[in-house]
Design an enzyme around this catalytic site. Structure first.
Site, PDB file in Angstrom:
ATOM      1  N   LYS A 176       0.819  -1.224   0.000  1.00 24.91           N
ATOM      2  CA  LYS A 176       0.000   0.000   0.000  1.00 24.91           C
ATOM      3  C   LYS A 176       0.846   1.264   0.000  1.00 24.91           C
ATOM      4  O   LYS A 176       0.401   2.315  -0.467  1.00 24.91           O
ATOM      5  CB  LYS A 176      -0.925   0.020   1.221  1.00 24.91           C
ATOM      6  N   HIS A 193       1.474  -3.081  15.299  1.00 21.28           N
ATOM      7  CA  HIS A 193       1.988  -1.976  14.477  1.00 21.28           C
ATOM      8  C   HIS A 193       2.065  -0.744  15.359  1.00 21.28           C
ATOM      9  O   HIS A 193       1.093  -0.401  16.035  1.00 21.28           O
ATOM     10  CB  HIS A 193       1.065  -1.708  13.288  1.00 21.28           C
ATOM     11  N   GLU A 237       6.736  -5.542   8.535  1.00 26.97           N
ATOM     12  CA  GLU A 237       5.960  -5.025   7.408  1.00 26.97           C
ATOM     13  C   GLU A 237       6.376  -3.587   7.077  1.00 26.97           C
ATOM     14  O   GLU A 237       5.561  -2.664   7.094  1.00 26.97           O
ATOM     15  CB  GLU A 237       4.465  -5.094   7.729  1.00 26.97           C
TER      16      GLU A 237
END
Length: 424
Positions: free
Chosen positions: A87, A216, A290
């Protein structure tokens, strides 16, 4: 679940790493320009001249810098396999380079999975890391063999049970207060502490395979200490599964939030120390991350043409060919602070960057008819003219990926030229 990790390419050991990219999907057959001591300016000039009358905005992707960033990651976090967050920037050449250099991929939708698979990437190098997925997307993931995804709600457990019951799962937890990050995520995703055990029990009752935990700290996080807090919280979840009689977890996903530069150094220390403290006795542990902006942000430079000018007293006002509804949406959506270098290709070609020229307080507008499309009111720029250019570095993270086609100015059609340097 096959969690075998691929080694990242090492440019220092492969003669620069460019050989591994020349045949990559999205790059194969395209020209790669080596940047000389003058850096990017010469390439920008040649592109501008080749455009003739068009003078459209364009990106330059520095593949050499990308290789160096991957080397930097593998030197400092060799035990952690990066799953690049598509993304952040789904540019085909960039994705092809990441794939060729050994990265895996974090996808959030069917379309992102399709784009990665189209590069020839194996399904077992993909995590479907969106905690809330449409059932049709889950079914698609099952059909192509993507067998690792995240969840953080009872509803998601039920959807996965219906659509992909053999999938391996990571429970996404809300472990930290991420308000200091550029894009906080905790208000939308992650199981709260009192929700974790009921979620694990629901997955257990559904006979789903929960193999690990993810978190995250927020995109562009500035507090490396949050990794310590979150990794400690993950250890508590690992222990909870044992008490519940579930199989011992084996996957630790430390998410994103990494930024290239000094922040990364602090994050490395925090991550290594926390893993050593809490997981030193865990056998067969697989660690993944990530990262998005860490790899993408600095690799892209944007060039935009000046199409309008107005002088009001001592202030200069300029209109350029990209703006807030295009690549510059990062100013609003990602709290980015953009900078620019003037390229006086028309008004002063013998002094391109206007070295030693007088500077004026300047406003720079984007090309649309909305007054909100204002890039900056605080730039100090030389006295430029229509058909000169502005060059914006560090424009790879949440720029073209989140731009629109408002007023007919199509962000998606901005071209990308490939370059190679040895900078970091």
């Amino acid at each position: 679940m096959n969690m075998e990790q691929l080694p990242l390419a090492n440019a220092a050991e492969t003669g620069g790493g460019i050989q591994s990219l020349q045949m990559a999907p999205g790059i194969n057959g395209r020209k790669i320009t080596w940047l000389n001591k003058n850096g990017i300016l010469g390439l920008v000039q040649s592109i501008i001249w080749s455009q003739k009358e068009a003078k459209e905005p364009f990106y330059i992707l520095d593949l050499g810098l990308l290789i160096n960033l991957l080397n930097h990651w593998s030197r400092h976090l060799p035990m952690i396999q990066p799953y690049y967050a598509v993304k952040c920037n789904p540019n085909t050449a960039f994705l092809g380079a990441m794939a060729a250099l050994g990265s895996s991929f974090d996808c959030a939708s069917r379309a992102e999975i399709e784009s990665v698979l189209a590069l020839g990437v194996s399904f077992d190098r993909i995590i479907f890391a969106n905690p809330c997925k449409a059932e049709s997307h889950i079914k698609y993931a099952a059909s192509v063999g993507v067998n690792l995804m995240t969840f953080d709600s009872i509803a998601e457990v039920k959807k996965i049970k219906r659509c992909h019951p053999t999938c391996s799962l990571l429970i996404r937890i809300n472990a930290v207060e991420d308000t200091t990050s550029r894009s906080p995520l905790s208000s939308k995703y992650g199981a709260l502490p009192n929700e974790i055990v009921p979620l694990l029990q629901a997955a257990q009752a559904a006979e789903l395979n929960v193999v690990g935990v993810s978190f995250h700290i927020g995109s562009g996080g500035s507090d490396a200490g949050l990794y310590r807090i979150a990794i400690a919280a993950i250890k508590a979840v690992f222990d909870a599964t044992v008490r519940l009689g579930m199989p011992r977890m084996k996957v630790l996903n430390i998410g994103g939030g990494f930024t290239a530069g000094p922040h990364f150094d602090g994050a490395v220390v925090a991550v290594k120390e926390a893993i050593s403290e809490h997981f030193c006795k865990e056998e067969g542990l697989v660690i993944m991350a990530e990262p998005g902006r860490f790899f993408a942000e600095k690799c892209f430079t944007l060039a935009a043409n000046i199409i309008g000018k107005r002088v009001r007293g001592d202030r200069r006002e300029y209109w350029i060919t990209d703006g807030i509804y295009g690549s510059m949406n990062c100013i609003v959506n990602d709290q980015a602070v953009v900078t620019c270098t003037p390229l006086a290709t028309t008004s002063n070609p013998k002094n391109l960057t206007c070295r030693n020229a007088d500077l004026y307080k300047s406003t720079v507008f984007g090309p649309t008819c909305d007054a909100f499309d204002t890039i900056s009111t605080t730039f100090w720029l030389p006295d430029l003219e229509v058909d000169d250019w502005l060059l914006f570095p560090n424009m790879g993270a949440y720029t073209s990926a989140t731009g629109s086609n408002f007023n007919g100015f199509a962000t998606s059609s901005i071209s990308t030229h490939l370059a190679y340097s040895n900078r970091l």
